[in-house]
Design a protein around this motif. Structure first.
Motif, PDB file in Angstrom:
ATOM      1  N   VAL A   1       0.912  -1.502  -0.030  1.00  0.00           N
ATOM      2  CA  VAL A   1      -0.062  -0.558   0.121  1.00  0.00           C
ATOM      3  C   VAL A   1       0.834   1.096  -0.025  1.00  0.00           C
ATOM      4  O   VAL A   1       1.220   1.316   0.916  1.00  0.00           O
ATOM      5  CB  VAL A   1      -0.680  -0.027   1.580  1.00  0.00           C
ATOM      6  CG1 VAL A   1      -1.570   1.301   1.257  1.00  0.00           C
ATOM      7  CG2 VAL A   1      -2.042  -1.391   1.448  1.00  0.00           C
TER       8      VAL A   1
ATOM      9  N   LEU B   1       1.393   3.704   3.052  1.00  0.00           N
ATOM     10  CA  LEU B   1       1.672   3.426   4.495  1.00  0.00           C
ATOM     11  C   LEU B   1       2.673   3.225   4.144  1.00  0.00           C
ATOM     12  O   LEU B   1       4.034   2.343   3.259  1.00  0.00           O
ATOM     13  CB  LEU B   1       0.977   2.262   4.737  1.00  0.00           C
ATOM     14  CG  LEU B   1      -0.369   2.000   5.027  1.00  0.00           C
ATOM     15  CD1 LEU B   1      -1.207   1.279   5.514  1.00  0.00           C
ATOM     16  CD2 LEU B   1      -0.739   3.174   5.574  1.00  0.00           C
ATOM     17  N   THR B   2       3.597   2.943   5.625  1.00  0.00           N
ATOM     18  CA  THR B   2       4.725   3.015   5.619  1.00  0.00           C
ATOM     19  C   THR B   2       5.190   1.422   5.512  1.00  0.00           C
ATOM     20  O   THR B   2       4.287   0.679   5.662  1.00  0.00           O
ATOM     21  CB  THR B   2       5.523   3.832   6.324  1.00  0.00           C
ATOM     22  OG1 THR B   2       5.169   2.881   7.848  1.00  0.00           O
ATOM     23  CG2 THR B   2       5.490   4.851   6.720  1.00  0.00           C
TER      24      THR B   2
ATOM     25  N   ALA C   1       6.440  -0.230   8.210  1.00  0.00           N
ATOM     26  CA  ALA C   1       6.689  -0.528   9.620  1.00  0.00           C
ATOM     27  C   ALA C   1       4.617  -0.671   9.375  1.00  0.00           C
ATOM     28  O   ALA C   1       3.916  -1.597   9.659  1.00  0.00           O
ATOM     29  CB  ALA C   1       6.372   0.349  10.552  1.00  0.00           C
ATOM     30  N   GLU C   2       3.672   0.416   8.466  1.00  0.00           N
ATOM     31  CA  GLU C   2       2.578   0.073   8.659  1.00  0.00           C
ATOM     32  C   GLU C   2       1.526  -1.090   7.582  1.00  0.00           C
ATOM     33  O   GLU C   2       0.952  -1.112   7.757  1.00  0.00           O
ATOM     34  CB  GLU C   2       1.763   1.606   8.628  1.00  0.00           C
ATOM     35  CG  GLU C   2       2.494   3.052   9.539  1.00  0.00           C
ATOM     36  CD  GLU C   2       2.524   4.042   8.646  1.00  0.00           C
ATOM     37  OE1 GLU C   2       2.374   5.004   9.235  1.00  0.00           O
ATOM     38  OE2 GLU C   2       2.376   4.467   7.479  1.00  0.00           O
TER      39      GLU C   2
ATOM     40  N   ALA D   1       2.223  -3.988   9.967  1.00  0.00           N
ATOM     41  CA  ALA D   1       1.503  -4.113  10.582  1.00  0.00           C
ATOM     42  C   ALA D   1      -0.109  -3.949  10.548  1.00  0.00           C
ATOM     43  O   ALA D   1      -1.125  -4.275  11.307  1.00  0.00           O
ATOM     44  CB  ALA D   1       1.757  -2.186  11.341  1.00  0.00           C
ATOM     45  N   PHE D   2      -0.783  -3.791   9.246  1.00  0.00           N
ATOM     46  CA  PHE D   2      -1.993  -3.283   8.264  1.00  0.00           C
ATOM     47  C   PHE D   2      -2.982  -4.121   8.904  1.00  0.00           C
ATOM     48  O   PHE D   2      -4.083  -4.310   9.493  1.00  0.00           O
ATOM     49  CB  PHE D   2      -1.294  -2.736   6.944  1.00  0.00           C
ATOM     50  CG  PHE D   2      -3.047  -3.394   6.282  1.00  0.00           C
ATOM     51  CD1 PHE D   2      -3.823  -1.690   6.381  1.00  0.00           C
ATOM     52  CD2 PHE D   2      -3.450  -4.074   6.005  1.00  0.00           C
ATOM     53  CE1 PHE D   2      -5.240  -1.909   5.955  1.00  0.00           C
ATOM     54  CE2 PHE D   2      -4.892  -4.104   5.304  1.00  0.00           C
ATOM     55  CZ  PHE D   2      -5.525  -2.773   5.104  1.00  0.00           C
TER      56      PHE D   2
ATOM     57  N   VAL E   1       6.049  -6.292  14.571  1.00  0.00           N
ATOM     58  CA  VAL E   1       6.773  -6.057  13.427  1.00  0.00           C
ATOM     59  C   VAL E   1       8.219  -5.591  14.144  1.00  0.00           C
ATOM     60  O   VAL E   1       8.993  -5.406  12.173  1.00  0.00           O
ATOM     61  CB  VAL E   1       6.189  -3.621  13.049  1.00  0.00           C
ATOM     62  CG1 VAL E   1       6.520  -3.097  11.954  1.00  0.00           C
ATOM     63  CG2 VAL E   1       4.305  -4.729  12.958  1.00  0.00           C
TER      64      VAL E   1
ATOM     65  N   GLU F   1      12.502   1.083   8.256  1.00  0.00           N
ATOM     66  CA  GLU F   1      11.252   0.628   8.616  1.00  0.00           C
ATOM     67  C   GLU F   1       9.308   2.290   8.874  1.00  0.00           C
ATOM     68  O   GLU F   1       8.610   1.913   8.263  1.00  0.00           O
ATOM     69  CB  GLU F   1      10.217   0.191  10.465  1.00  0.00           C
ATOM     70  CG  GLU F   1      11.036   1.679  11.337  1.00  0.00           C
ATOM     71  CD  GLU F   1      10.729   1.322  12.725  1.00  0.00           C
ATOM     72  OE1 GLU F   1       9.734   0.608  12.803  1.00  0.00           O
ATOM     73  OE2 GLU F   1      10.777   2.155  13.789  1.00  0.00           O
ATOM     74  N   ASN F   2      10.670   3.388   8.487  1.00  0.00           N
ATOM     75  CA  ASN F   2       9.788   4.749   8.099  1.00  0.00           C
ATOM     76  C   ASN F   2       9.746   4.586   6.653  1.00  0.00           C
ATOM     77  O   ASN F   2       8.863   6.505   6.890  1.00  0.00           O
ATOM     78  CB  ASN F   2       9.869   5.772   9.359  1.00  0.00           C
ATOM     79  CG  ASN F   2       9.735   5.453  10.540  1.00  0.00           C
ATOM     80  OD1 ASN F   2       9.414   4.614  10.180  1.00  0.00           O
ATOM     81  ND2 ASN F   2      10.519   5.808  11.547  1.00  0.00           N
TER      82      ASN F   2
END
Lengths: 231, 615
Positions: A103, A106-107, A109-110, A113-114, A130, A143-144
């Motif tokens: 996606v 989203l980063t 990590a995100e 995590a999603f 994560v 991660e970011n």
């Protein structure tokens, strides 16, 4: 000793899939019968257009068969509604695409995590998981970052981390090394090896001979038919 | 493949995107043209209904309103056109890079996409013009709007065509120029499209906050598109606020002006012929005709002191006002004003027939919306004139005077009074007495106490008047007032069709935007679906996006709309708590309506199979 249906993670019987292209019907899968047991590493091979991706899509619940039966983790996916299939994909199946499909908003990590956030896992558990997954794929320092800032190999590793987020019982990968160079391809193969060692059920559609070597079962498709199956 | 064939084949290959863009352009051009043609026909319709009716002041409020609505409609169309073409060409940056990467020179690729833009724009504008004319023809030929039937002002068609074609071209070429400046690799990279920077430190979120994050990130990443849609919606809401708040406030204000000028629960006492004539003069506002050769100086019309004595003892009567009414002739007196040490002449020597109303300044029952001041006791050479008389006969009425029967009267105020459609001059009764050699009024206005039983008081008055003169009658002015107010209300209702149609067009454009925006992000949503997001969660994300752009737009729109309404369209508004509740109710209903309708393409999209979205 003969196996019971409940021993199979995936069972298909006379599975067909037909697409309509204009006024023409194109039969992509023709009477597929496939059984995958728990912890098995299955490779689906075959030339382009033979129906590998369609078969994976049907096993994951992204697509529905035109006829025949399909049981995945004990669920008849052909008769389930969209909400059930969404929950099923989120919590019980991990899917890795050839083209990563992260996606973009989203980063890293995100993205990982999603799937956990979506099934409302506790926040502390998500954050720990994560970190653990990004360390596994060697991307903790990224991660970011956003997907567009990563190389293809890095994106595919994130896609693997995302697929493993909810610790699914079944992992599906569609040509996971197809878009990658040798070095990145090697990293993905290593990850598949780890999954096999952990006893996960993995189905991979691939042409990659090195991945084929990992297979407990190889199913070859040609023109929508299963032409050979070896254990 | 020939060079010329590429753009056409490319457009045909991308059927969905091409048809979506074409439909959006067509709807936008068609709705703008229709609204401009329709507003022109409304002006014609009202003019034909209101020929010889309404005062100049009231008519100015209506025409200002229509002019402003027309400007806003055009602005909405221009913004949406620029937005559609910008979105269409921004989506091609990657393709631009790909074609360059295989060895096509920059100028050739630019030419390909420019040709595509020109083809789509031309087709969209042509189809839009045809559809706009067709809708106008269909709507005007519906039963309710047949009064507007006239040859449409076809000049709007080339105006809209040229303006929108140019807008579309300018905004469509910009992303192409940007793509041309980029290297092939940069154009292909999604970095270019998303303009990314590093995200904040990761923190796990709840499901609802995650939904919010995905929705807001999609909007903020696509900043230029989001800014355009917020600008577009803000203009839509300005139009909506001006339409709704403006029409409610203007309707209330004009109604109040008429009510106060005529007088609510006011009775008229006079000779039966004189009373009927006065009511006819009041009803000219809504289209009635008075007797042209009426002789106001008939001695039978005089209300002598006996009559007042007869009525004096009746309980329930709060106040009397004596008036002497007749038709006279006035002549504008030229004046001079000073500006930076030079003298500027004001006015001319124009003449007009006008209704002259002699009043006793201290006992006046009517209240007017007035520019300047009303008459004062003792100032026998002062006069207040109606807005129509002021507009037709004077240049700067408050600096001028007029002559009437050898007397010169200074204009101290201009008022809005529906009587004789505003062609009226109020002068002190004492002045008229000496000019016309009359001593008695010819009508009397009676205001009743609010607690009085109107029927009983009228009966008592009739009985006593009959003793004095059988021809004297009591007339209720409420009937005339109601007719004037309902005429005013009907005129506003006709005008309100313009904002209603504008709202429909804006909603269609908003739906068009959402369809394009969803199409642009469809792959992203397909990925979310694959990862386990339920269809209704996708609807929630898109609904949140819709709300994020709707809420600031409505805030900007309402703020500017209220400023425009109160400062430009209706400088002296009558705003009650009921007005505020009515406006809030209408605006809220429109907002909710637009929001719900905007969900229609979202719901359709959410139902699509994942693979169909991804393909």
């Amino acid at each position: 000793m003969p196996m019971k249906t409940s021993d199979f993670v995936v069972t298909t019987y006379s599975l067909t899939k037909t697409y309509q292209l204009g006024e023409m019907d194109v039969e992509v899968l023709k009477g597929i019968a496939l059984n995958v047991t728990k912890g098995e590493f299955v490779v689906i091979c075959g030339p382009s257009g033979s129906g590998k991706t369609t078969l994976l899509n049907i096993i994951s619940g992204i697509d529905r068969p035109t006829s025949g039966k399909i049981l995945v983790l004990g669920q008849d996916l052909a008769v389930q509604d969209e909400d059930f299939l969404s929950d099923f994909r989120c919590s019980r199946v991990g899917f890795v695409f050839q083209s990563y499909n992260l996606v973009s908003t989203l980063t890293v990590a995100e993205n990982v995590a999603f799937p956990m956030e979506w099934i409302r896992k506790p926040e502390a558990e998500i954050e720990t998981r994560v970190i653990e997954l990004l360390e596994t794929v060697g991307l903790q320092h990224r991660e970011n970052h956003f997907p567009a800032q990563l190389s293809g190999g890095e994106q595919q590793r994130v896609a693997f981390a995302r697929a493993l987020a909810n610790d699914p019982e079944l992992i599906l990968a569609d040509e996971p090394t197809g878009n990658l160079d040798t070095k990145n391809g090697q990293k993905i193969r290593q990850m598949l090896q780890i999954l096999k060692a952990k006893g996960k059920t993995v189905i991979v559609a691939t042409h990659d001979p090195e991945i084929m070597q990992l297979a407990d079962q190889t199913a070859c498709l040609e023109d929508g038919r299963l032409t050979s199956q070896s254990e | 493949m020939s060079k010329a064939a590429f753009p056409v084949n490319d457009l045909l290959r991308r059927k969905t995107q091409t048809s979506l863009t074409l439909i959006s352009l067509t709807v936008c051009v068609a709705s703008t043209l229709f609204l401009l043609l329709f507003s022109d026909q409304i002006v014609f319709g009202i003019t034909s209904i209101a020929e010889n009716t309404l005062t100049v002041g009231y008519w100015a409020i209506f025409s200002n309103f229509l002019l402003f609505a027309g400007i806003l409609v055009f602005a909405i169309g221009a913004v949406i056109i620029s937005f559609i073409t910008f979105l269409m060409m921004s989506q091609r940056t990657r393709d631009f890079g790909l074609i360059k990467a295989v060895g096509c020179p920059n100028s050739l690729v630019f030419g390909y996409f420019l040709t595509e833009l020109l083809i789509v724009l031309f087709l969209g504008c042509v189809l839009g013009i045809a559809l706009g004319c067709l809708i106008d023809y269909a709507v005007i030929n519906l039963g309710a709007f047949q009064v507007f039937q006239k040859t449409p002002n076809f000049w709007y068609a080339p105006l809209v065509f040229v303006a929108f074609f140019v807008f579309g071209l300018i905004f469509g070429v910009r992303p192409l120029e940007t793509a041309a400046r980029l290297s092939s690799t940069a154009a292909i990279s999604s970095m270019q499209y998303f303009g990314l920077s590093e995200g904040r430190k990761f923190k796990a979120l709840s499901k609802s906050r995650l939904t919010m994050k995905i929705a807001s990130r999609s909007l903020f990443r696509r900043q230029s598109v989001t800014v355009r849609i917020v600008v577009f919606l803000s203009i839509v809401f300005i139009l909506l606020t001006v339409s709704i708040a403006g029409s409610i406030i203007a309707n209330n204000t004009t109604t109040t002006w008429v009510e106060k000028a005529v007088g609510k629960d006011t009775l008229l006492v006079g000779h039966k012929n004189m009373g009927s004539q006065y009511i006819s003069l009041l009803l000219k506002f809504s289209g009635a005709e008075e007797k042209n050769d009426f002789y106001y100086f008939d001695s039978n019309f005089a209300l002598t002191e006996d009559v007042f004595q007869q009525l004096n003892g009746i309980s329930g009567i709060a106040n009397f006002e004596k008036r002497f009414v007749y038709e006279g002739h006035i002549q504008e007196v030229m004046n001079f004003t000073y500006s930076e040490s030079s003298t500027i002449p004001v006015g001319d020597h124009r003449e007009a027939a006008s209704l002259i109303v002699g009043v006793e300044p201290k006992k006046i029952l009517s209240e007017w919306f007035i520019e300047g001041r009303f008459l004062k006791n003792g100032n026998s050479s002062d006069a207040v004139i109606g807005d129509s008389l002021a507009a037709v006969t004077f240049e700067m009425p408050l600096l001028q005077s007029f002559r009437m029967q050898n007397a010169t009267l200074n204009i101290v105020g201009v008022c809005l009074d529906p009587i004789n459609n505003g062609i009226v001059a109020f002068v002190p009764f004492e002045t008229l007495k000496s000019l016309n050699n009359v001593s008695d009024p010819n009508i009397m206005l009676v205001q009743l106490e609010s607690s009085a039983n109107q029927e009983t008081v009228i009966m008592q008055m009739q009985e006593r008047l009959a003793d004095a003169n059988m021809d004297l009658k009591v007339f209720e002015l409420n009937g005339a007032l109601e007719k004037n107010l309902s005429f005013l209300g009907a005129t506003w209702t006709v005008i309100m069709f313009l904002p209603v149609f504008s709202l429909v067009a804006a909603t269609l454009c908003l739906i068009g935007y959402l369809v394009l925006a969803i199409d642009e992000q469809r792959h992203e949503y397909a990925v979310l679906r694959v990862m386990g997001t339920k269809p209704k969660a996708v609807v929630t994300i898109l609904a949140v996006q819709s709300l994020i752009i709707l809420l600031p737009s409505i805030a900007i729109g309402i703020a500017f709309g209220v400023i425009i309404t109160l400062m430009i369209l209706m400088p002296h508004p009558v705003v009650t708590s009921f007005t505020i509740i009515a406006i809030s109710g209408w605006l809220l209903t429109s907002l909710v309506g637009m929001f719900l309708l905007s969900l229609w393409p979202v719901l359709r999209f959410a139902k699509k199979p994942i693979l169909k979205i991804m393909s």
